[in-house]
Design an enzyme around this catalytic site. Structure first.
Site, PDB file in Angstrom:
ATOM      1  N   GLY A  51      56.884  12.555   7.971  1.00 36.14           N
ATOM      2  CA  GLY A  51      57.173  11.128   8.067  1.00 36.14           C
ATOM      3  C   GLY A  51      55.891  10.328   8.121  1.00 36.14           C
ATOM      4  O   GLY A  51      54.973  10.667   8.876  1.00 36.14           O
ATOM      5  N   LYS A 288      63.545   0.766  25.785  1.00 37.72           N
ATOM      6  CA  LYS A 288      62.749  -0.474  25.749  1.00 37.72           C
ATOM      7  C   LYS A 288      62.882  -1.178  24.411  1.00 37.72           C
ATOM      8  O   LYS A 288      62.742  -2.409  24.328  1.00 37.72           O
ATOM      9  CB  LYS A 288      61.284  -0.177  26.097  1.00 37.72           C
ATOM     10  CG  LYS A 288      60.607   0.919  25.270  1.00 37.72           C
ATOM     11  CD  LYS A 288      59.999   0.412  24.003  1.00 37.72           C
ATOM     12  CE  LYS A 288      59.369   1.532  23.198  1.00 37.72           C
ATOM     13  NZ  LYS A 288      58.820   1.072  21.910  1.00 37.72           N
TER      14      LYS A 288
END
Length: 464
Positions: A51, A288
């Site tokens: 990735g 978050k």
């Protein structure tokens, strides 16, 4: 079939054109890992990033900068899919960046790679993401040139003999890619070590509600034992880390691997600590992102009002504290890392940027969560996963004021509102302000008191 391009010796020692010298401590750190893997002389330690988003590319580039000159001991590569073209506007911007950086310009000329960027600027040639990554340009972060990288576009070639795999994929793509990788590892005798950088989760509602993290997805897909899978996260902005801003992170997992890997990854400006609580830190890294999207919306809708942002911060932190009490028996241990990660994400993360752009009308929810030049906005899928999970009646807790049992999600109005904006699309972005101004909303302190004074811990949520 895609292949790999060698990074020349000229490119191996560069960080944006600056040569780094090796020293004995680098050899020691590599040798410690090589011994753990049982590597013989002449057999390099093979590290591959899977990735090539901003953080995955920067992480691989940091390793290349630090260890690339030790070519007999360690080999560093990165995989990304072939075929992604660079649009004309991005090619023009790339050309501007190259010519504004003398070190990068000289490097490309020496590598005989400059002409293709001239042709791309003029529209005479199509550039591709894997092609520019070899020269150190990540498509999601072109304003920060990296060192040249050895890029592989064939997944089997990249991973079949890898000793360490860095998962730089979004959580939404992790399962699919590692299912494919598992086919290439069927004949392996030794188990690889996998470090996941992904911050996101999925929710399973049957047979029991529970969270599934990227490391768990990898374990299920490949059969690699959890003791060989680690998570690395922290309050980090990829471009700032590569530009040598001081940062820290934690690598979490089994002691056998996390301690030597923490030493291996640690650099003067990038301090890596280690911790044994893998899954909980991983979940907090996804949590978050949820509230960062809302923070961006509030900032845009109130013209950066400090008062409005502080009100939002009070509510979102109280919801995060409440959720951590659901997920772990010792939530106080997570307060520092979670708030630090949340703070930097609200200041300069892609999730906050996404919320801002939505509120300004510059992008639309129906455009999806993969945004050109930014990559995957993981907060969107995290909103869906957390709210669906916490809406399950089987997780109901006692509401101390109303004297009845309610689903935990009902005590998280910000999370619920974000779900209605991003997932069901029942509300416009302005709904986030209406939620903050709701006169019936409880004081954030009361939510924290509920979490602290009731036994709301749900151990099944994070079961392996």
């Amino acid at each position: 079939m895609g292949g790999a391009e060698e990074v020349t010796a000229e490119g191996n020692g560069y960080t944006n054109g600056q040569v780094h010298r090796t020293n004995g401590s680098l050899d020691d750190k590599v040798d410690e890992l090589r011994e753990l893997f049982g590597k013989a002389d002449g057999d390099p330690l093979r590290i591959v990033g899977v990735g090539a988003g901003a953080w995955g590319s920067v992480f691989t580039a940091l390793l290349q900068d630090a260890y690339g000159m030790l070519r007999n001991k360690v080999q560093i590569r990165i995989w990304r899919r072939a075929g992604r073209s660079v649009d004309r506007a991005t090619a023009e911007r790339l050309f501007e960046i190259i010519n504004s950086r003398e070190d990068v310009l000289r490097r490309l000329i020496r590598r005989c790679a400059y002409l293709k960027y001239v042709e791309g600027r003029l529209g005479d040639r199509v550039l591709y993401a894997d092609e520019i990554l070899k020269d150190g340009f990540c498509l999601n972060m072109i304003d920060t040139p990296l060192c040249p990288l050895k890029v592989v576009t064939n997944l089997q070639e990249a991973v079949w003999d890898a000793d360490i795999v860095i998962n730089g994929l979004p959580s939404t793509e992790t399962k699919e890619v590692f299912v494919e990788i598992s086919r290439y590892w069927k004949e392996r005798i030794t188990q690889p070590v996998i470090i996941s950088l992904a911050k996101g989760i999925e929710a399973e509602l049957e047979p029991e509600p529970r969270i599934v993290t990227p490391t768990q997805m990898i374990n299920r897909a490949t059969g690699v034992p959890m003791e060989n899978i680690l998570y690395l996260g922290g309050p980090n902005i990829a471009s700032e880390i590569y530009n040598k801003e001081y940062a820290n992170a934690r690598i979490c997992g089994a002691e056998k691997w996390r301690k030597p890997l923490a030493r291996f990854l640690r650099q003067p400006q990038f301090i890596v600590w280690d911790n044994g609580d893998l899954v909980t830190h991983e979940v907090m890294g996804g949590l978050k992102n949820v509230y960062a999207v809302g923070a961006g919306m509030v900032a845009a809708l109130t013209n950066e009002s400090a008062t409005s942002k502080s009100v939002y911060f009070a509510h979102c932190t109280s919801e995060m504290i409440f959720i951590t009490h659901l997920l772990t028996e010792e939530p106080e241990k997570l307060a520092g890392p979670l708030l630090a990660d949340t703070y930097v994400t609200l200041l300069k993360g892609r999730n906050a940027w996404y919320g801002q752009m939505l509120a300004k009308g510059e992008i639309k929810v129906d455009m999806g969560d993969s945004i050109k030049g930014k990559g995957m906005i993981q907060g969107v899928s995290a909103v869906k996963a957390f709210y669906e999970l916490l809406s399950q009646s089987r997780l109901s807790i006692q509401h101390r004021n109303e004297k009845k049992h309610i689903a935990p999600g009902e005590l998280c109005p910000i999370l619920k509102t974000l779900f209605k904006i991003l997932i069901t699309r029942e509300l416009p972005c302005e709904g986030i302000l209406e939620a903050l101004r709701d006169e019936t909303m409880n004081d954030p302190r009361e939510r924290i008191e509920i979490a602290q004074s009731h036994s709301i811990y749900q151990p099944s949520l994070l079961m392996n």
